[in-house]
Design a protein around this motif. Sequence first.
Motif, PDB file in Angstrom:
ATOM      1  N   ASP A  77       0.793  -1.230   0.000  1.00  0.00           N
ATOM      2  CA  ASP A  77       0.000   0.000   0.000  1.00  0.00           C
ATOM      3  C   ASP A  77       0.826   1.283   0.000  1.00  0.00           C
ATOM      4  O   ASP A  77       0.270   2.367  -0.021  1.00  0.00           O
ATOM      5  CB  ASP A  77      -0.925   0.007   1.219  1.00  0.00           C
ATOM      6  N   LYS A  78       2.131   1.212   0.008  1.00  0.00           N
ATOM      7  CA  LYS A  78       2.961   2.403   0.145  1.00  0.00           C
ATOM      8  C   LYS A  78       3.420   3.003  -1.189  1.00  0.00           C
ATOM      9  O   LYS A  78       4.046   4.046  -1.220  1.00  0.00           O
ATOM     10  CB  LYS A  78       4.169   2.095   1.031  1.00  0.00           C
ATOM     11  N   GLY A  79       3.139   2.349  -2.299  1.00  0.00           N
ATOM     12  CA  GLY A  79       3.520   2.891  -3.596  1.00  0.00           C
ATOM     13  C   GLY A  79       5.004   2.756  -3.902  1.00  0.00           C
ATOM     14  O   GLY A  79       5.540   3.487  -4.731  1.00  0.00           O
ATOM     15  N   PHE A  80       5.679   1.824  -3.256  1.00  0.00           N
ATOM     16  CA  PHE A  80       7.111   1.627  -3.480  1.00  0.00           C
ATOM     17  C   PHE A  80       7.335   0.643  -4.634  1.00  0.00           C
ATOM     18  O   PHE A  80       6.476  -0.184  -4.941  1.00  0.00           O
ATOM     19  CB  PHE A  80       7.782   1.079  -2.217  1.00  0.00           C
ATOM     20  N   TYR A  81       8.479   0.737  -5.262  1.00  0.00           N
ATOM     21  CA  TYR A  81       8.917  -0.165  -6.315  1.00  0.00           C
ATOM     22  C   TYR A  81      10.417  -0.347  -6.149  1.00  0.00           C
ATOM     23  O   TYR A  81      11.072   0.403  -5.409  1.00  0.00           O
ATOM     24  CB  TYR A  81       8.560   0.385  -7.699  1.00  0.00           C
ATOM     25  N   ALA A  82      10.969  -1.334  -6.819  1.00  0.00           N
ATOM     26  CA  ALA A  82      12.395  -1.619  -6.663  1.00  0.00           C
ATOM     27  C   ALA A  82      13.212  -0.981  -7.783  1.00  0.00           C
ATOM     28  O   ALA A  82      12.815  -0.998  -8.946  1.00  0.00           O
ATOM     29  CB  ALA A  82      12.624  -3.127  -6.650  1.00  0.00           C
ATOM     30  N   LEU A  83      14.357  -0.429  -7.392  1.00  0.00           N
ATOM     31  CA  LEU A  83      15.344   0.089  -8.336  1.00  0.00           C
ATOM     32  C   LEU A  83      16.641  -0.693  -8.165  1.00  0.00           C
ATOM     33  O   LEU A  83      16.951  -1.160  -7.063  1.00  0.00           O
ATOM     34  CB  LEU A  83      15.632   1.570  -8.088  1.00  0.00           C
ATOM     35  N   ARG A  84      17.379  -0.793  -9.256  1.00  0.00           N
ATOM     36  CA  ARG A  84      18.658  -1.501  -9.237  1.00  0.00           C
ATOM     37  C   ARG A  84      19.757  -0.580  -9.735  1.00  0.00           C
ATOM     38  O   ARG A  84      19.628   0.025 -10.807  1.00  0.00           O
ATOM     39  CB  ARG A  84      18.568  -2.732 -10.140  1.00  0.00           C
ATOM     40  N   ILE A  85      20.811  -0.478  -8.962  1.00  0.00           N
ATOM     41  CA  ILE A  85      22.011   0.234  -9.388  1.00  0.00           C
ATOM     42  C   ILE A  85      22.904  -0.803 -10.064  1.00  0.00           C
ATOM     43  O   ILE A  85      23.294  -1.793  -9.450  1.00  0.00           O
ATOM     44  CB  ILE A  85      22.743   0.895  -8.197  1.00  0.00           C
ATOM     45  N   MET A  86      23.160  -0.581 -11.346  1.00  0.00           N
ATOM     46  CA  MET A  86      23.936  -1.522 -12.158  1.00  0.00           C
ATOM     47  C   MET A  86      25.260  -0.895 -12.573  1.00  0.00           C
ATOM     48  O   MET A  86      25.287   0.011 -13.399  1.00  0.00           O
ATOM     49  CB  MET A  86      23.157  -1.864 -13.438  1.00  0.00           C
ATOM     50  N   PRO A  87      26.364  -1.365 -12.011  1.00  0.00           N
ATOM     51  CA  PRO A  87      27.663  -0.816 -12.407  1.00  0.00           C
ATOM     52  C   PRO A  87      28.005  -1.150 -13.853  1.00  0.00           C
ATOM     53  O   PRO A  87      27.525  -2.145 -14.396  1.00  0.00           O
ATOM     54  CB  PRO A  87      28.652  -1.501 -11.469  1.00  0.00           C
ATOM     55  N   LYS A  88      28.819  -0.296 -14.439  1.00  0.00           N
ATOM     56  CA  LYS A  88      29.238  -0.578 -15.816  1.00  0.00           C
ATOM     57  C   LYS A  88      30.125  -1.829 -15.830  1.00  0.00           C
ATOM     58  O   LYS A  88      30.647  -2.244 -14.782  1.00  0.00           O
ATOM     59  CB  LYS A  88      29.930   0.623 -16.442  1.00  0.00           C
ATOM     60  N   ALA A  89      30.281  -2.409 -16.988  1.00  0.00           N
ATOM     61  CA  ALA A  89      31.031  -3.654 -17.153  1.00  0.00           C
ATOM     62  C   ALA A  89      32.405  -3.570 -16.496  1.00  0.00           C
ATOM     63  O   ALA A  89      33.094  -2.552 -16.598  1.00  0.00           O
ATOM     64  CB  ALA A  89      31.168  -3.985 -18.633  1.00  0.00           C
ATOM     65  N   GLY A  90      32.757  -4.625 -15.801  1.00  0.00           N
ATOM     66  CA  GLY A  90      34.067  -4.700 -15.162  1.00  0.00           C
ATOM     67  C   GLY A  90      34.095  -4.200 -13.735  1.00  0.00           C
ATOM     68  O   GLY A  90      35.136  -4.246 -13.085  1.00  0.00           O
ATOM     69  N   PHE A  91      32.964  -3.700 -13.232  1.00  0.00           N
ATOM     70  CA  PHE A  91      32.915  -3.176 -11.877  1.00  0.00           C
ATOM     71  C   PHE A  91      31.873  -3.911 -11.046  1.00  0.00           C
ATOM     72  O   PHE A  91      30.895  -4.430 -11.567  1.00  0.00           O
ATOM     73  CB  PHE A  91      32.574  -1.675 -11.883  1.00  0.00           C
ATOM     74  N   TYR A  92      32.082  -3.921  -9.750  1.00  0.00           N
ATOM     75  CA  TYR A  92      31.121  -4.451  -8.790  1.00  0.00           C
ATOM     76  C   TYR A  92      30.309  -3.293  -8.237  1.00  0.00           C
ATOM     77  O   TYR A  92      30.644  -2.142  -8.439  1.00  0.00           O
ATOM     78  CB  TYR A  92      31.844  -5.163  -7.639  1.00  0.00           C
ATOM     79  N   GLY A  93      29.262  -3.616  -7.484  1.00  0.00           N
ATOM     80  CA  GLY A  93      28.493  -2.571  -6.839  1.00  0.00           C
ATOM     81  C   GLY A  93      27.016  -2.620  -7.165  1.00  0.00           C
ATOM     82  O   GLY A  93      26.312  -1.629  -7.016  1.00  0.00           O
TER      83      GLY A  93
END
Length: 158
Positions: free
Chosen positions: A42-58
Amino acid sequence: MYFPKPGIKKHPKKRWNQPDRTFFGFGACHILASVYLEKFTDKGFYALRIMPKAGFYGNHIFVTDGIVAFDFHGYSLKSQLIAHFWKGWAERNPGWEACIEVVDFPLLETASLNQRKMLGPNQYLHSPIERAEKFLNRFDHERLILSVYQKARKHLIY
């Protein structure tokens, strides 16, 4: 941000025995996000993903309503969460960059997660879903969301 000792993710018992914030901040953020979304439809939340560029973690997944965000830190302004995360990885890895995208895959489906180099809920030593539920139960969600909105208003007014 938490950076456990190298190799800990390869040892199920060591991974599981980390403190909750480390566990959900370094490898199980998708589980926490999914359980949050199921618990608070009921809170109107959704998921986002931070995707590092190729060769990086995070890689990181968190939930937001566009202003307020929630992850292993608790509640914050979405902009502050992203800035904090970005700064932490960029300081550790020169040239680190990422994009942010809406999660468009099931966060608890093992096959889908494995394709994205994440573990499914049945691949942990114990139930990460139960652990996420217990973690979420420690927060006074209504009060904390309201305080972040009040903080957002101050930033817009001043």
